[in-house]
Design an enzyme around this catalytic site. Structure first.
Site, mmCIF file in Angstrom:
data_model
loop_
_atom_site.group_PDB
_atom_site.id
_atom_site.type_symbol
_atom_site.label_atom_id
_atom_site.label_comp_id
_atom_site.label_asym_id
_atom_site.label_seq_id
_atom_site.Cartn_x
_atom_site.Cartn_y
_atom_site.Cartn_z
ATOM 1 N N GLU A 68 0.131 -10.274 -2.049
ATOM 2 C CA GLU A 68 -1.266 -10.691 -2.175
ATOM 3 C C GLU A 68 -1.705 -10.683 -3.641
ATOM 4 O O GLU A 68 -2.491 -11.533 -4.064
ATOM 5 C CB GLU A 68 -2.175 -9.772 -1.353
ATOM 6 N N ALA A 124 0.824 -1.201 0.000
ATOM 7 C CA ALA A 124 0.000 0.000 0.000
ATOM 8 C C ALA A 124 0.863 1.258 0.000
ATOM 9 O O ALA A 124 1.977 1.262 0.525
ATOM 10 C CB ALA A 124 -0.922 0.013 1.217
ATOM 11 N N GLY A 170 0.653 -5.869 -0.019
ATOM 12 C CA GLY A 170 -0.330 -6.115 -1.061
ATOM 13 C C GLY A 170 0.271 -6.660 -2.334
ATOM 14 O O GLY A 170 -0.421 -7.316 -3.120
#
Length: 323
Positions: free
Chosen positions: A173, A125, A170
């Site tokens: 992910e 992020a 992220g």
């Protein structure tokens, strides 16, 4: 499939999976110009890293439709060099828009997700942007990120993450949301390094168990144990480990080779196979077999199946005309 963004991941040399406190975590064609999905300063691709159309410097997300022997392959490239490809509101919006267009495009056969910035896949992020957000905005941002990653996971065609550098938070992910993950190893170390810190409630505790199994995921999260690249491959966290090259795009090149292996297969069969696998993994075996039967029925009247049978009979590669 549950989407996950929480978690702190780092892909660059050796695999390390660790639990961490939430307070320290963050979440083409050649000759044809790719569509502009975002803005921001970024470096152009070097000749060794370019397989599709050249894009403008200000593009934060490059979308390239490849041609010739790679026709049907689409490359989504993160290109926020000044922010190490960190996910901000605009980039998430552009990613969502691009994925939405791809899921309804019948000519797309495989999607490769990569970085256009040397040495970095995604830093997670954008914490500088988040620091300026109101608490209510943070919640909305996390929900949007989770939804975007879930949209990626639900693309009807095969997806490959080409990880040629750091994947943090992220970023890891995003890789976990892809069907296949290819990571580049340091030519000196010969390893792939990954740090993954699971943050309860953020989603990272969901994709990892679905990727490598519940028991092993718990073991790695609870123990913060370090494993090398080969072990990461053996447990299924990474599908392929390749030695990095001078151009810094070894993982992308391997991903491209994999994508080419998928091209001769029937597009309808590929889509329903992915659907059957994804849905079947969430239910019991009997229900899964019923899902498989329903998916297989969709291939019976198609030109793909007829051409495939003819090719098998004639002992030649199939020549698919599309759906």
């Amino acid at each position: 499939m549950a989407a996950a963004l929480g978690g702190l991941g780092l892909l660059q040399g050796r695999v390390r999976l660790a639990a961490a406190a939430a307070a320290t975590s963050s979440l083409g064609r050649p000759g044809r110009r790719a569509p502009v999905w975002g803005g921001g300063a970024a470096a152009l691709l070097s000749a060794g890293r370019s397989y599709g159309s050249e894009a403008k410097e200000e593009e934060e997300l490059r979308v390239r439709y490849l041609d010739d022997e790679h026709k049907g392959i689409v490359v989504l490239g993160l290109n926020r060099s000044h922010a190490k490809n960190a996910l901000n509101k605009n980039l998430l919006k552009m990613m969502s828009k691009a994925v939405d267009a791809l899921k309804s495009d019948k000519k797309v056969r495989t999607v490769i997700f990569r970085s256009e910035v040397p040495g970095i896949f995604c830093a997670g992020a954008d914490l500088k942007e988040r620091a300026k957000m109101h608490s209510s905005e943070v919640s909305s941002f996390v929900s949007k990120a989770r939804a975007t990653i879930n949209e990626m996971a639900n693309l009807p065609v095969p997806t490959i993450a080409a990880i040629d550098g750091t994947a943090l938070g992220g970023g890891l992910e995003l890789a976990l949301a892809c069907d296949i993950r290819v990571a580049a190893a340091s030519a000196k170390m010969g390893l792939v390094e990954t740090k993954l810190a699971i943050i309860p409630g953020a989603g990272g505790t969901q994709r990892l168990p679905r990727t490598i199994g519940v028991s092993l995921a718990k073991e790695l999260i609870f123990s913060a144990r370090i494993v090398d690249g080969e072990e990461a491959k053996s447990i299924g966290l990474i599908s392929h480990v390749v030695e990095q090259n001078e151009a810094g795009d070894a993982a992308y090149r391997r991903a491209l080779a994999l994508a080419r292996e998928f091209l001769p297969q029937g597009p309808v069969a590929m889509r329903v196979a992915k659907l059957a696998i994804n849905q079947g993994m969430e239910v019991d075996l009997v229900t899964g077999l019923a899902i498989e039967e329903a998916c297989y029925a969709q291939t019976i009247p198609t030109k793909d199946r007829i051409e495939g049978l003819l090719a098998f009979k004639e002992k030649r590669p199939p020549r698919y005309k599309g759906e």
